[in-house]
Write an enzyme that holds these catalytic residues in place. Structure first.
Site, short mmCIF file in Angstrom:
data_model
loop_
_atom_site.label_atom_id
_atom_site.label_comp_id
_atom_site.label_asym_id
_atom_site.label_seq_id
_atom_site.Cartn_x
_atom_site.Cartn_y
_atom_site.Cartn_z
N GLU A 24 -4.19 -3.21 3.58
CA GLU A 24 -5.64 -2.28 2.85
C GLU A 24 -6.66 -2.95 2.53
O GLU A 24 -6.63 -3.91 2.42
CB GLU A 24 -4.96 -1.20 1.60
CG GLU A 24 -4.05 -0.10 2.32
CD GLU A 24 -4.86 1.08 2.73
OE1 GLU A 24 -6.06 0.89 2.75
OE2 GLU A 24 -4.36 2.35 3.23
N ARG A 60 -0.89 5.61 -9.45
CA ARG A 60 -1.53 4.32 -9.19
C ARG A 60 -2.91 4.33 -8.45
O ARG A 60 -2.93 5.25 -8.05
CB ARG A 60 -0.48 3.30 -8.34
CG ARG A 60 -0.43 3.83 -6.79
CD ARG A 60 0.21 2.57 -6.03
NE ARG A 60 0.47 2.88 -4.63
CZ ARG A 60 -0.33 3.02 -3.63
NH1 ARG A 60 -1.80 2.74 -3.71
NH2 ARG A 60 0.17 3.33 -2.48
N ASN A 62 -8.61 8.45 -0.65
CA ASN A 62 -8.72 7.31 0.29
C ASN A 62 -9.97 6.86 0.39
O ASN A 62 -10.87 6.60 -0.65
CB ASN A 62 -7.93 7.70 1.39
CG ASN A 62 -6.44 6.76 1.63
OD1 ASN A 62 -6.83 5.46 1.26
ND2 ASN A 62 -5.65 7.54 1.76
N ASP A 67 -7.27 7.88 6.60
CA ASP A 67 -6.95 7.04 5.47
C ASP A 67 -8.37 6.13 4.97
O ASP A 67 -9.21 6.98 4.51
CB ASP A 67 -5.93 6.07 6.17
CG ASP A 67 -5.18 5.11 4.98
OD1 ASP A 67 -5.84 4.99 3.80
OD2 ASP A 67 -4.15 4.80 5.11
N ASN A 126 -5.40 3.56 -5.71
CA ASN A 126 -5.28 3.37 -4.40
C ASN A 126 -6.70 2.89 -3.77
O ASN A 126 -7.38 2.15 -4.25
CB ASN A 126 -5.01 4.82 -3.49
CG ASN A 126 -4.52 4.70 -2.20
OD1 ASN A 126 -3.62 3.78 -2.02
ND2 ASN A 126 -4.83 5.59 -1.24
CA CA Z 1 -5.68 3.77 2.15
#
Ligand code: CA
Length: 295
Positions: free
Chosen positions: A17, A100, A148, A198, A102
């Site tokens: 990521e 958490r 995201n 995402d 991201n």
């Molecule tokens: Ca992501």
């Protein structure tokens, strides 16, 4: 337009990521969230330095003054990779153990925006936070499912933001001076035959590049018309994020994930979790770095 991507690092990350290009060093920072590690990839040598973080790490951004600001499971940290030294800054969700951090990114003024999600699935327990250059933290958006991708327009008047389970890229009016946002509206709603949106980045023409979780691709969109302008095909389903880099900002770095894929799926997509590169004939823009005091 269709473009191809090539695997440049068979990293086999569990949940790769958060790519961000550091133009000063000519290196790409990225993270493996579930692998609890920060990575620094050198495209010239092919070396990938790994820094074990000891907790899930959602996003990193370089500081103008050196080092990194990190959004992790337990809040915001400063990390000095040269000394391998970590300093805890703050944890706005210390009371929600199952959440958490991201994805996250710096805005054009050098503030760090990062959002949260539940590690147990379920409801809209996440929020989007803004870490200012004085290290104060403000909750900016509530009731988020999976926080995201983020991007800002070159005129510094619009912020784009993805809440994955809504399948939407939202637009907000953005105030560069104060960091305030308002007037949330849907810019793009991904059709059902696409993956889930995402990570995201913006190019020099103001078009958005959206990673499709489960969609085997990155898609390029006009946020003013919601028109899909093209795609980059990937040899793996869980495409997580992208960022422009390279000496001329004409290379798109793409991260991916292996998490949740069974043995059969992994046989079909052995490069899942790898780092990929595409050259789509469009340039990106320099990443914004955190402009507060480091350390
Ligand atoms: Ca992501």
């Amino acid at each position: 337009m269709n473009w191809k991507a090539e695997c440049i690092l068979d990293a086999k990350a569990t949940l790769g990521e958060g790519p961000v290009w550091d133009h000063r060093e000519g290196r790409l920072w990225w993270v493996d969230i579930v692998g609890e590690s920060i990575h620094r990839f050198d495209p010239v040598s092919g070396a990938d330095d790994v820094f074990d973080f000891g907790q899930q790490v959602g996003a990193v951004v370089p500081c103008e003054a050196g080092g990194l600001v990190v959004a992790a499971h337990h809040g915001f940290y400063y990390f000095d990779p040269a000394e391998n030294a970590l300093t805890a800054w703050s944890d706005p969700e210390s009371a929600i153990e199952t959440n958490r951090f991201n994805d996250g990114k710096c805005d054009p003024a050098g503030r760090f925006w990062a959002g949260t999600m539940s590690t147990e699935g379920g409801g809209a327990t996440g929020s989007l936070y803004r870490l200012d250059t004085d290290r104060s933290v403000t909750r900016m958006v509530e009731d988020i499912t999976v926080s995201n991708g983020l991007a800002w327009t070159a005129d510094r008047r619009t912020m784009y933001y993805i809440d994955t389970r809504t399948r939407c890229v939202f637009a907000f009016d953005y105030d560069f001076e104060s960091g305030a946002i308002e007037n949330r509206r849907v810019a793009i709603e991904l059709p059902e035959d696409h993956g889930s949106p995402d990570g995201m980045c913006i190019d020099s023409e103001g078009m958005l590049w959206v990673a499709e979780w489960g969609g085997w691709r990155i898609t390029r969109w006009n946020p003013d018309t919601a028109e899909n302008l093209g795609q980059i095909d990937l040899p793996c389903a869980r495409v997580t994020s992208c960022a422009f880099g390279g000496p001329n900002f004409d290379q798109l770095y793409i991260t991916s994930a292996r998490t949740g894929l069974d043995e059969e799926a992994l046989k079909e997509q052995p490069l899942a979790g790898g780092l990929f590169l595409a050259t789509p004939g469009v340039t990106g823009v320099k990443a914004d770095f955190y402009t507060g005091t480091a350390g």
